[in-house]
Scaffold this motif. Structure first.
Motif, PDB file in Angstrom:
ATOM      1  N   CYS A 141       0.607  -1.219  -0.011  1.00 11.33           N
ATOM      2  CA  CYS A 141       0.014   0.106  -0.057  1.00 11.33           C
ATOM      3  C   CYS A 141       0.874   1.349   0.003  1.00 11.33           C
ATOM      4  N   TRP A 177       1.445   1.730  -3.922  1.00 12.74           N
ATOM      5  CA  TRP A 177       0.281   2.413  -4.317  1.00 12.74           C
ATOM      6  C   TRP A 177       0.210   3.989  -3.655  1.00 12.74           C
ATOM      7  N   ILE A 211      -8.434  -0.055  -3.193  1.00  9.74           N
ATOM      8  CA  ILE A 211      -7.564  -0.801  -4.252  1.00  9.74           C
ATOM      9  C   ILE A 211      -8.315  -1.665  -5.125  1.00  9.74           C
ATOM     10  N   THR A 248      -1.470  -5.015  -7.953  1.00  8.97           N
ATOM     11  CA  THR A 248      -0.071  -4.423  -7.244  1.00  8.97           C
ATOM     12  C   THR A 248       1.032  -4.734  -8.243  1.00  8.97           C
ATOM     13  N   HIS A 297       0.735  -2.175 -11.188  1.00  6.13           N
ATOM     14  CA  HIS A 297       0.797  -0.755 -10.722  1.00  6.13           C
ATOM     15  C   HIS A 297       2.221  -0.211 -10.752  1.00  6.13           C
TER      16      HIS A 297
END
Length: 299
Positions: free
Chosen positions: A245, A249, A271, A295, A298
């Motif tokens: 995270c 992210w 997410i 993930t 990304h």
């Protein structure tokens, strides 16, 4: 919070050779277990496809059954002659990190197949095509406390191509890098870790302890042939999600505590909503897989 068992580290590959002996009882049991997984895999459980934008979800054939309980069994040490001798992971050569030379490693056939599947997933969703996987080793002669001794664990250090690093899991080498470089390294580290968490329930990173600062350890100890899901009390899993995270992210509101708190739950839910995920991260194995694929993608 309980932690996953600590693993004994392996620093040298086996040096003895000879023809592999007949199948051991342990190997027969393991091969039987992976047969059940093969049916699911053929039906699409691992076929995570890339669509426009974020990836689509893995689909399970038919009715999805409730998640099975953890398999809290102890490793059963075996001799390396009872394991499959391998020199590659997928299309990448296996290289012993200590010597920098191509080597043979020894694992059960189901574990080797899981490693191949992980690398295919990494190529597809991270976009890297390594020709070399550097490792600190797989099988090591040991006690019943280590999944290395059962041929169901490996320590991964670096992914390389054309003589250079694509992703380094050697946190010990770059942890003091300048801020911009550190940010890039951490993002690649945790995108790679997401692929490993997609395939393996036990994934130990530098957050677990200092012994894992130069590699990521993976094994099949928690679920055996079953695909992973979130165990809320697992410090290793929750810390990894929180690190993803933050470092992938950009959710700096999430703290790396090992507790699946409200902030972590809300961030992962948001997410998953962007990825078209099924509910919350802790709800299902499919949600876990969708979060890890998102993930990986990304950048």
């Amino acid at each position: 919070m309980s932690q996953q068992p600590r693993e004994r580290e392996t620093t040298t590959p086996p040096v003895t050779g000879g023809d592999r002996a007949g199948l051991s009882r342990r190997r027969l049991l393991t091969l039987g277990a992976v047969g059940a997984v093969g049916v699911v895999a053929a039906g699409g459980a691992y076929a995570v496809s890339r669509g426009p934008g974020l990836p689509s979800l893995p689909q399970l054939p038919g009715l999805v059954e409730p998640s099975p309980p953890e398999l809290r069994i102890d490793p059963q040490p075996v001799d390396f002659a009872d394991l499959a001798a391998r020199r590659r992971i997928g299309s990448a050569a296996y290289v012993y990190e200590v010597t920098g030379r191509a080597a043979t490693y020894y694992v059960t056939e189901p574990f080797g197949a899981r490693l191949d599947r992980w690398l295919a997933l990494h190529r597809r969703h991270v976009g890297q095509a390594p020709d070399e996987i550097r490792s600190y080793g797989a099988w090591v002669r040991g006690s019943s406390t280590s999944w290395h001794s059962s041929g169901e664990a490996i320590d991964i250090a670096r992914l390389r191509a054309d003589g250079r690093d694509l992703t380094s899991l050697r946190h010990d080498q770059w942890r003091d890098a300048p801020a911009t470089e550190l940010k890039r390294r951490l993002s690649l580290y945790w995108r790679t870790a997401a692929g490993l968490h997609h395939e393996f329930a036990d994934v130990l990173t530098y957050l677990f302890d200092a012994a894992h600062d130069n590699h990521i350890h993976v094994d099949l100890g928690r679920f055996g042939p079953e695909q992973p899901r979130l165990i809320r009390r697992s410090d290793a899993q929750v810390q990894a999600v929180q690190a993803m995270c933050r470092h992938v992210w950009g959710r700096t509101d999430v703290q790396i505590t090992g507790d699946f708190d409200d902030v972590t739950r809300d961030a992962t839910t948001q997410i998953l909503e962007k990825a078209g995920g099924p509910g919350e991260l802790a709800d299902s194995r499919e949600a876990w897989q969708a979060f890890m694929v998102a993930t990986m993608e990304h950048a």
